[in-house]
Design a protein around this motif. Structure first.
Motif, short mmCIF file in Angstrom:
data_model
loop_
_atom_site.label_atom_id
_atom_site.label_comp_id
_atom_site.label_asym_id
_atom_site.label_seq_id
_atom_site.Cartn_x
_atom_site.Cartn_y
_atom_site.Cartn_z
N ARG A 1 72.43 -9.82 71.91
CA ARG A 1 73.46 -10.76 73.37
C ARG A 1 74.46 -9.35 72.69
N CYS B 1 67.64 -16.59 73.74
CA CYS B 1 68.60 -15.44 73.45
C CYS B 1 69.15 -15.76 74.38
N ASP B 2 69.27 -17.21 75.31
CA ASP B 2 70.31 -17.36 76.34
C ASP B 2 69.95 -16.76 77.95
#
Length: 133
Positions: free
Chosen positions: A100, A27-28
């Motif tokens: 996010r 998720c980054d």
């Protein structure tokens, strides 16, 4: 074609992994400047916890909240004296869009703008304190 799709599908399914390692994988990853569990928490630092559960529900100090309510709580907590450190984590299997969204709200909060956010699990009050989140 099937051989090419299988690894891509596995990568997509495993994109949001448990942040228990403190690395915020999937998720980054956490935004730059956020604290890590290995840094610990000052002994007298108050904390608030935000977690995205595996079912996608966002929890503030263990209780489910909407993203709008999360933003309100973050604004209100900024007026505390001293302001708390906000500790964020997410469960294995949490949907990346939910992770996010929570990070987006956190990044815009006064606490994170002031450098008081961290991501991962295994947070301890130092020196050698017990795990608090």
């Amino acid at each position: 074609m099937t051989r090419l799709l299988a690894p891509l599908l596995l990568a997509a399914l495993g994109a949001c992994t448990d942040s228990a390692t403190g690395e915020g994988q999937g998720c980054d990853g956490p935004p730059k400047g956020w604290h890590r569990p290995a840094e610990g928490i000052g002994e007298l630092m108050p904390i608030e916890t935000v977690r995205v559960r595996g079912d996608g529900v966002v929890a503030w100090n263990g209780g489910p909240v909407s993203v709008a309510t999360l933003a309100d709580y973050l604004r209100w907590s900024a007026s505390a004296s001293p302001p708390p450190m906000i500790l964020f984590s997410f469960d294995s299997g949490a949907a990346c869009p939910a992770v996010r969204d929570a990070r987006r709200v956190l990044r815009a909060s006064p606490a994170c703008e002031a450098g008081l956010c961290g991501e991962g699990s295994g947070w301890r009050y130092y020196p050698g304190g017990k795990i608090v989140f």
